[in-house]
Design an enzyme around this catalytic site. Structure first.
Site, mmCIF file in Angstrom:
data_model
loop_
_atom_site.group_PDB
_atom_site.id
_atom_site.type_symbol
_atom_site.label_atom_id
_atom_site.label_comp_id
_atom_site.label_asym_id
_atom_site.label_seq_id
_atom_site.Cartn_x
_atom_site.Cartn_y
_atom_site.Cartn_z
ATOM 1 N N ARG A 1 4.465 17.917 4.414
ATOM 2 C CA ARG A 1 4.672 16.576 4.865
ATOM 3 C C ARG A 1 3.309 15.813 4.786
ATOM 4 N NH1 ARG A 1 3.359 14.963 10.038
ATOM 5 N NH2 ARG A 1 3.894 17.032 10.986
ATOM 6 N N ASP B 1 8.385 -7.108 -2.742
ATOM 7 C CA ASP B 1 9.527 -5.740 -3.141
ATOM 8 C C ASP B 1 9.684 -6.079 -4.747
ATOM 9 O OD1 ASP B 1 11.360 -4.191 -3.373
ATOM 10 O OD2 ASP B 1 12.327 -4.660 -1.337
#
Ligand SMILES: *Cc1c(COP(=O)(O)O)cnc(C)c1O
Length: 393
Positions: free
Chosen positions: A58, A183
């Site tokens: 992780r 974005d």
């Protein structure tokens, strides 16, 4: 010698090899954890975080690092963090940089998922959102609030293909102490590198063009090292990070980004011109058409490519839209974009469902609006198929 059961349990545990294999391509590192010699070794890892060493899946692994380095390089960024989806990337930016009471200013026709994240999820944690047309700088200036932290826009918006002037937007935001997050999913770093124009961070749904084969969910955020370190810390803590296999697939897709984008953009330009001339099409939205409101800006900002998404407006009639989709028998209605093959989407009922009907109407996301993700097929085949579908004989 230990017993068979013990030896079986330890099969494949990593032992240093005398001769390291030298694969041309980085293998997939499926290990969810990495090992240490002793306590000094682990302490040293935490103190120095040496490149090439990892602790826990992780918190990082070689496949994630490889994708991050590649995308940071393409975006001319100091650093990047890869996440399990584009939405996870936006979430990581929000969790890493915002606190209750802060606000974000979203471009009016922002991706529906981004809207839903801020309105339905982060709103409950005290983060507010406002909307503005990012192509109207006066309106942007008026919409900035004392607690606005980010302006979030798309370099070519989904689904209306509006193109903001990133340099001017960043100058306006910075004058008020606000940062700009672009974005860049639709345009990709092949068309524009927002950080070079003054944006503070860039994100991708790498599910789309960076991967490019409709077989992986991934996201990437790029910014300077300090900004990425807080965003990455949030992503790791919350578990928004990318898996080894998905990172590997995304990196593999990235190698053909330039070829795919050039072919798809050329097809998109040809398709937009065809739709623009066709009497059944009420309106064709594409930055490469001269009548697009930001055509000149897009030419300056993107160069010669205008992206591979073309949105077309048929009559606002469900039956007409359904007939069009069925007549395009080789082109799937698949509510995503950026695969090698052309596909269609219907923003009203899929990506922009999170908006109310009135909000959609105000933005021009109507029943007849169809978003075409143009692929890399042979141009003449595509034009023939669309002509057939539009003509209705
Ligand atoms: C698809 C998309 C997202 C969300 O990305 P996921 O990978 O689906 O989470 C965000 N922004 C834009 C512009 C998109 O097209």
């Amino acid at each position: 010698m230990t017993q068979a059961g013990t030896r079986a349990a330890r099969a494949g545990l990593n032992r240093p090899l005398r001769e390291a294999p030298r694969p041309e391509v980085q293998p997939v590192y499926l290990s969810s954890v990495y090992t240490f010699e002793d306590v000094d070794d682990v302490e040293q890892y935490y103190a120095a975080r040496p490149e090439g060493r990892y602790l826990y899946g992780r918190s990082g692994h070689p496949n994630r690092s490889e994708l991050e380095r590649a995308v940071a390089d393409l975006e001319h960024a100091g650093a990047a963090v890869a996440t399990s989806s584009g939405m996870a990337a936006i979430t990581a930016v929000a969790l890493g940089t915002l606190t209750a009471g802060d606000r974000v200013l979203l471009s009016t026709d922002v991706y529906g998922g981004t809207l839903e994240l801020f309105r339905s999820v982060l709103g409950r944690f005290g983060v507010g959102c406002d909307f503005v047309d990012c192509t109207d700088l006066d309106a942007v200036e008026r919409a900035i609030h004392a607690r606005t932290r980010w302006i979030i826009c798309e370099s070519s918006s989904n689904p209306l293909l509006a193109v903001p002037d990133i340099r001017a937007l960043a100058a306006c935001a910075h004058a008020h102490g606000v940062r700009v997050l672009v974005d860049n999913t639709f345009a990709t770093p092949l068309l524009v590198r927002p950080l070079e124009l003054g944006a503070d961070a860039v994100l991708h749904s790498a599910t789309k063009y960076l991967s490019g084969h409709s077989d992986v969910s991934a996201g990437v955020v790029c910014a300077d090292r300090d900004t990425i370190s807080v965003i990455e810390a949030a992503a790791v803590t919350v578990g928004l990070v990318l898996s080894p296999f998905d990172a590997w697939l995304a990196t593999r897709g990235l190698r053909t980004l330039a070829l795919r984008m050039r072919a798809a953009c050329a097809n998109a330009q040809a398709l937009a011109e065809l739709c623009d001339r066709h009497p059944s099409v009420v309106e064709t939205l594409y930055p490469g058409l001269p009548q697009h409101p930001q055509h000149a800006l897009a030419t300056a900002q993107f160069g010669k490519l205008y992206g591979a998404i073309v949105s077309i407006r048929l009559e606002d009639d469900r039956d007409r839209v359904n007939r069009f989709m069925r007549r395009l028998s080789e082109i799937p209605f698949a509510p995503s974009l950026a695969g090698a093959a052309t596909s269609l989407s219907h923003p009203e009922t899929t990506s922009h469902r999170a908006f109310t009907k009135d909000e959609r109407r105000a933005r021009g996301i109507s029943e007849g609006l169809i978003r075409v993700s143009v692929g890399i097929e042979e141009t003449s085949d595509l034009l023939e198929e669309f002509t057939h579908a539009l003509d209705e004989d």
